[in-house]
Design an enzyme around this catalytic site. Structure first.
Site, PDB file in Angstrom:
ATOM      1  N   ASP A 135     -14.157  18.191 -39.581  1.00  0.00           N
ATOM      2  CA  ASP A 135     -13.324  19.292 -39.095  1.00  0.00           C
ATOM      3  C   ASP A 135     -12.619  19.946 -40.286  1.00  0.00           C
ATOM      4  O   ASP A 135     -11.569  19.481 -40.729  1.00  0.00           O
ATOM      5  CB  ASP A 135     -12.320  18.695 -38.082  1.00  0.00           C
ATOM      6  CG  ASP A 135     -11.297  19.713 -37.606  1.00  0.00           C
ATOM      7  OD1 ASP A 135     -11.471  20.915 -37.889  1.00  0.00           O
ATOM      8  OD2 ASP A 135     -10.333  19.285 -36.939  1.00  0.00           O
ATOM      9  N   ASN A 182     -11.210  22.998 -40.544  1.00  0.00           N
ATOM     10  CA  ASN A 182     -10.045  23.871 -40.349  1.00  0.00           C
ATOM     11  C   ASN A 182      -8.961  23.222 -39.488  1.00  0.00           C
ATOM     12  O   ASN A 182      -8.006  23.874 -39.082  1.00  0.00           O
ATOM     13  CB  ASN A 182     -10.464  25.228 -39.754  1.00  0.00           C
ATOM     14  CG  ASN A 182     -11.013  25.075 -38.345  1.00  0.00           C
ATOM     15  OD1 ASN A 182     -11.131  23.950 -37.835  1.00  0.00           O
ATOM     16  ND2 ASN A 182     -11.361  26.185 -37.719  1.00  0.00           N
ATOM     17  N   ASP A 195      -8.867  22.052 -36.347  1.00  0.00           N
ATOM     18  CA  ASP A 195      -8.646  22.383 -34.927  1.00  0.00           C
ATOM     19  C   ASP A 195      -9.222  21.317 -33.991  1.00  0.00           C
ATOM     20  O   ASP A 195      -9.304  21.521 -32.784  1.00  0.00           O
ATOM     21  CB  ASP A 195      -9.256  23.757 -34.592  1.00  0.00           C
ATOM     22  CG  ASP A 195     -10.775  23.762 -34.728  1.00  0.00           C
ATOM     23  OD1 ASP A 195     -11.353  22.740 -35.197  1.00  0.00           O
ATOM     24  OD2 ASP A 195     -11.409  24.776 -34.355  1.00  0.00           O
ATOM     25  N   HIS A 247     -28.321  11.797 -31.114  1.00  0.00           N
ATOM     26  CA  HIS A 247     -27.141  12.130 -30.305  1.00  0.00           C
ATOM     27  C   HIS A 247     -27.333  11.860 -28.814  1.00  0.00           C
ATOM     28  O   HIS A 247     -26.387  12.029 -28.042  1.00  0.00           O
ATOM     29  CB  HIS A 247     -26.801  13.603 -30.531  1.00  0.00           C
ATOM     30  CG  HIS A 247     -27.886  14.500 -30.010  1.00  0.00           C
ATOM     31  ND1 HIS A 247     -29.165  14.515 -30.541  1.00  0.00           N
ATOM     32  CD2 HIS A 247     -27.903  15.383 -28.978  1.00  0.00           C
ATOM     33  CE1 HIS A 247     -29.904  15.376 -29.873  1.00  0.00           C
ATOM     34  NE2 HIS A 247     -29.162  15.911 -28.919  1.00  0.00           N
ATOM     35  N   ASP A 248     -28.532  11.522 -28.393  1.00  0.00           N
ATOM     36  CA  ASP A 248     -28.780  11.280 -26.970  1.00  0.00           C
ATOM     37  C   ASP A 248     -28.797   9.802 -26.610  1.00  0.00           C
ATOM     38  O   ASP A 248     -28.955   9.462 -25.441  1.00  0.00           O
ATOM     39  CB  ASP A 248     -30.144  11.874 -26.566  1.00  0.00           C
ATOM     40  CG  ASP A 248     -30.115  13.384 -26.512  1.00  0.00           C
ATOM     41  OD1 ASP A 248     -29.043  13.948 -26.254  1.00  0.00           O
ATOM     42  OD2 ASP A 248     -31.171  14.003 -26.737  1.00  0.00           O
ATOM     43  N   ASP A 281     -36.535  21.204 -29.213  1.00  0.00           N
ATOM     44  CA  ASP A 281     -35.865  20.507 -28.123  1.00  0.00           C
ATOM     45  C   ASP A 281     -36.762  20.452 -26.881  1.00  0.00           C
ATOM     46  O   ASP A 281     -37.382  21.456 -26.503  1.00  0.00           O
ATOM     47  CB  ASP A 281     -34.593  21.304 -27.783  1.00  0.00           C
ATOM     48  CG  ASP A 281     -33.748  20.636 -26.729  1.00  0.00           C
ATOM     49  OD1 ASP A 281     -33.172  19.593 -27.040  1.00  0.00           O
ATOM     50  OD2 ASP A 281     -33.671  21.163 -25.595  1.00  0.00           O
ATOM     51  N   ASP A 295     -16.990  21.715 -38.075  1.00  0.00           N
ATOM     52  CA  ASP A 295     -17.346  23.096 -38.400  1.00  0.00           C
ATOM     53  C   ASP A 295     -18.109  23.169 -39.724  1.00  0.00           C
ATOM     54  O   ASP A 295     -18.272  22.161 -40.413  1.00  0.00           O
ATOM     55  CB  ASP A 295     -16.091  23.984 -38.456  1.00  0.00           C
ATOM     56  CG  ASP A 295     -14.982  23.326 -39.273  1.00  0.00           C
ATOM     57  OD1 ASP A 295     -15.307  22.784 -40.350  1.00  0.00           O
ATOM     58  OD2 ASP A 295     -13.814  23.334 -38.832  1.00  0.00           O
ATOM     59  N   GLU A 316     -39.356  17.064 -30.241  1.00  0.00           N
ATOM     60  CA  GLU A 316     -38.647  16.001 -29.522  1.00  0.00           C
ATOM     61  C   GLU A 316     -39.588  15.487 -28.440  1.00  0.00           C
ATOM     62  O   GLU A 316     -39.426  15.767 -27.245  1.00  0.00           O
ATOM     63  CB  GLU A 316     -37.358  16.548 -28.880  1.00  0.00           C
ATOM     64  CG  GLU A 316     -36.477  15.439 -28.334  1.00  0.00           C
ATOM     65  CD  GLU A 316     -35.614  15.846 -27.149  1.00  0.00           C
ATOM     66  OE1 GLU A 316     -35.721  16.974 -26.653  1.00  0.00           O
ATOM     67  OE2 GLU A 316     -34.830  14.999 -26.713  1.00  0.00           O
ATOM     68  N   ASP A 351     -32.003  23.214 -34.701  1.00  0.00           N
ATOM     69  CA  ASP A 351     -32.485  22.854 -33.377  1.00  0.00           C
ATOM     70  C   ASP A 351     -33.023  24.113 -32.707  1.00  0.00           C
ATOM     71  O   ASP A 351     -32.397  25.169 -32.787  1.00  0.00           O
ATOM     72  CB  ASP A 351     -31.317  22.293 -32.547  1.00  0.00           C
ATOM     73  CG  ASP A 351     -31.676  20.987 -31.894  1.00  0.00           C
ATOM     74  OD1 ASP A 351     -32.660  20.983 -31.133  1.00  0.00           O
ATOM     75  OD2 ASP A 351     -30.984  19.984 -32.129  1.00  0.00           O
TER      76      ASP A 351
END
Ligand code: NOJ
Length: 576
Positions: free
Chosen positions: A22, A24, A26, A336-337, A196, A30, A275, A99
C-alpha cells in the site's frame, strides 16, 4: 538445441495487487507500493511478474469483474503509474504479464449497460440473452445462472456472479472489441497474458440441463459434509455433472488460435498461459497457448512422492506428443484462488519443513514455475471470524444461503465460510513487524485484516535478517536454479521409483547432470545411486541442501539425507 524462450527459463511470481503493498496509505495495495518493492522482487531472484487484474472494477469479484479493459483501477493509481511499474520492472529484467478475463465483464461495463438497455441497441447480442431461463444451469458463485433484466424483460447468463455477465463470443464484434483491448496493453509493452477461466467462454449450444438433484448452495453444503468414500465420489460426480455443459465447449481452439496470431504479431515473444490444466489448449505447441498450468499436481490432499511421479509421468508424456521443444510444462502449487501452500499441504507438525520441500519441488521439476506472493515468507491462511470481514462475495453469498435457506447455525456457517472463502489466502503481504505488518501505515484499516502471525517472524524484514529463514532459503534456491542449466531445461529422469518416503530424480542436459532428492519423511536415509546408468563413474558435488547453508559434497554410493531434507547435487565425471 533451439534456444529457449524467456518464458521457459523464467520463474514467475504472482502479485495480487490489492494485497501486495500500500504505497499511498489508504489500506489498499497500489502501483506505487508495487513499484517500491521491485528491488525486493529482483533481489529475490524472480524473472517475471503475473499481475492479477488491475483494471477499473466494482470489485464484486475482486477485480475479475472488469468495467474498463483499457485503464487502471483508480485505487491502484493512474495509467501512468502502471507504465512506471512496467518500465521499472523491465529495467530490472523482469517481464510482466497481465490477467486477461475474456469470459465476462462487469455488469457496470459500458458494453453491458448498453446491451441491457433495450432489445434493439447496437450491442443487443454482445451478451447471452434468453426470454425465459432456458434450463436449470447454476452459476458457480451465486446460484441460478440466469438473471432477469427488467429493461429487456429477458434473462442474461453468467457462469460467475450475476455482476459478471458472460460475453457472447459468437459475436464478431465482441471479439474485435476484446482484441483491441488486448492490443492496447501489448502496445504498451506487456509481455503476455494469463487467460482467466478460458474453459467457460462457450456454452453447450443445445443448452442441455444438468442432472444433479440439487442447486449450488445445496451442493456446496453436501460437499462440506461429505465424509465417506461413497459421498466423496458422489460429490465429485455432482460437481462435474452440474457444470459439464457450461465448460470446455466447442469453439475454444479456434479462439485460442486467433489470439495466438495476435500475440505472434508482436516482437519479444509475448506469451499466453491458460488457467486450465488441459494440454489440448496448447494446440500443436505453437498455434494456441504457450503454457497451461499443471493444476493436477496441486489437486491432491497431500503431495507424496507417488502422487508426484504419477503426475509427472502423465503430464510429460502428453507434452512430449507436441512438436519438438514446444511441449513445455508449467508448475505451481498456489495462487489467489487456493488455500496457501503452507496451510494446505502442511501437517501441522512439520509445516516449515514441508513448505521448503514444496518450493523445492516447484523449482526443480521440469517446466516454468509460478510462485504466489507471500509464499516466500511462509504466509498461511487466515480464518476470518465475522461475516462483516468477508470481502469475497462468493463467501458472503454462501454464508447467507447456509443461514437463510439451509437453516445452518450462523456460527457453523461462518466457520465453513471462512474455510471456503478465498479471502483467507489473499490477506495483505507482511513486510515487517511494524503495525499492519508494514503493509499500510499504523492506524489504517487494510481492506482485509492482516494475519497477526506477522509478529512471529512471518515477515520480510525479520526473515531478511535471519540466514536460516524461509525467505533466504528461497533466494538460495532460486540462485541455484538460475545457475544450473540442467534444472532449467534438462530432461527429467526418475530414479528409485518405488521409494515411498522420498522423491528422487535426475535433470540431465548437455551441459550438466543434477540429482534432486526430496525427503518427505521424518526419517534419515543413506541412499546409493551408484548403480544408476547416469550416475556411474560420477561423483556428487553438492549444490544445495536445506540442512545447511554451505553443503558438503557427498558420496554417490552413500548420499546421506536428514529428515525432510531437500538435496541437490551435480554429477561430475570422475574421469574429467
Ligand atoms: C478465475 C480467477 O482466478 C478467479 O479469481 C475469478 O473469481 C474467476 N476466474 C472469475 O473471473
Amino acid at each position: 538445441m533451439t534456444p529457449l524462450k524467456w518464458w521457459q527459463t523464467a520463474v514467475f511470481y504472482q502479485i495480487y495487487p490489492r494485497s501486495f503493498a500500500d504505497g499511498n496509505g489508504d489500506g489498499i495495495g497500489d502501483f506505487k507500493g508495487i513499484t517500491e518493492k521491485l528491488d525486493y522482487l529482483a533481489n529475490l531472484g524472480v524473472d517475471a511478474l503475473w499481475l492479477s487484474p488491475h483494471f477499473p472494477s466494482p470489485n464484486w469479484d475482486c477485480g475479475y469483474d472488469i468495467s474498463d479493459y483499457c485503464d487502471a483501477a483508480p485505487e491502484y493509481g493512474t495509467l501512468n503509474d502502471f507504465k512506471t511499474f512496467l518500465d521499472e520492472s523491465h529495467k530490472r529484467n523482469m517481464r510482466v504479464i497481465l490477467d486477461l478475463v475474456l469470459n465476462h465483464t462487469s455488469d457496470e461495463h459500458e458494453w453491458f449497460v448498453e446491451s441491457r438497455s433495450s432489445r434493439d441497441n447496437p450491442k443487443v447480442d454482445w451478451y447471452v440473452w434468453a426470454d425465459t431461463p432456458p434450463n436449470n444451469w447454476q452459476s458457480c458463485f451465486d446460484g441460478d445462472a440466469w438473471t432477469y433484466a427488467p429493461e429487456r424483460n429477458q434473462y442474461y447468463y453468467h457462469y460467475f456472479m450475476k455482476q459478471q455477465p458472460d460475453l457472447n463470443w459468437h459475436s464478431p464484434e465482441v471479439k474485435e472489441a476484446m482484441w483491441q483491448a488486448i492490443r492496447f496493453w501489448l502496445d504498451l509493452g506487456v509481455d503476455g497474458y494469463r487467460l482467466d477461466a478460458l474453459g467457460t467462454i462457450f456454452e453447450d449450444p443445445n443448452l442441455t440441463p444438468h442432472t444433479v438433484p440439487m442447486n449450488l448452495a445445496e451442493l456446496r453444503h453436501f460437499s462440506d459434509l461429505a465424509k465417506t468414500p461413497e459421498e466423496i465420489k458422489l460429490r465429485d460426480q455432482y460437481w462435474h455433472d452440474m457444470f459439464k455443459n457450461q465448460w470446455a465447449q466447442g469453439g475454444l481452439h479456434e479462439l485460442m488460435k486467433e489470439l495466438r496470431t495476435i500475440m505472434d504479431e508482436y516482437e519479444g515473444d509475448r506469451m499466453l498461459v491458460g488457467e486450465d490444466e488441459n494440454i489440448d489448449y496448447m494446440g500443436d505447441g505453437k498455434d494456441e497457448l504457450h503454457l497451461v498450468f499443471n493444476f493436477a499436481l496441486m489437486k491432491t490432499g497431500g503431495i507424496t512422492p507417488e502422487h508426484i511421479r504419477k503426475n509427472q509421468a502423465e503430464r510429460l508424456k502428453r507434452l512430449s506428443e507436441l512438436s519438438a521443444e514446444a511441449g513445455w510444462p508449467c508448475n505451481t502449487l498456489g495462487n489467489h484462488d487456493n488455500s496457501r501452500i503452507h496451510t494446505r499441504f502442511g501437517d501441522k507438525l512439520h509445516d516449515a519443513e514441508l513448505a521448503r520441500l514444496h518450493t523445492a519441488l516447484i523449482l526443480t521439476l521440469r517446466g516454468t514455475p509460478f510462485l504466489y506472493n507471500g509464499e516466500e515468507i511462509g504466509m498461511t491462511d487466515y480464518m476470518l471470524t465475522d461475516i462483516s470481514q468477508v470481502k469475497d462475495t462468493m463467501g458472503t453469498w454462501y454464508y447467507h444461503a447456509l443461514v437463510n435457506d439451509l437453516k445452518v447455525d450462523p456460527r457453523e456457517a461462518m466457520a465453513r465460510t471462512a474455510e471456503m472463502t478465498r479471502d483467507k489466502n489473499r490477506t495483505p503481504m507482511h513486510w515487517s513487524n511494524n503495525p499492519n505488518a508494514g503493509f499500510s501505515p499504523a492506524g489504517v484499516s487494510p481492506w482485509l485484516p492482516v494475519n497477526p502471525n506477522y509478529q512471529d517472524g512471518v515477515n520480510v524484514k525479520d526473515q531478511t535478517e535471519s540466514p536460516y529463514s524461509l525467505l533466504n532459503y528461497y533466494k538460495r534456491l532460486l540462485k541455484v536454479r538460475k545457475n544450473s542449466p540442467a534444472l532449467i531445461h534438462g530432461e527429467y529422469i526418475r530414479v528409485h521409483e518405488t521409494a515411498a518416503d522420498y522423491f528422487a530424480f535426475l535433470r540431465v542436459s548437455e551441459e550438466q547432470k543434477v540429482l534432486v532428492i526430496l525427503n518427505f519423511s521424518n526419517r534419515p536415509y543413506h541412499l546409493n545411486f551408484s548403480d544408476i546408468k547416469e550416475c556411474k563413474a560420477h561423483k556428487l558435488h553438492s549444490l544445495f541442501t536445506s540442512a545447511e547453508i554451505s553443503p558438503k559434497d557427498q558420496e554417490i554410493k552413500e548420499v546421506r539425507l536428514s529428515p525432510f531434507e531437500v538435496y541437490i547435487g551435480e554429477l561430475q565425471s570422475v574421469h574429467a
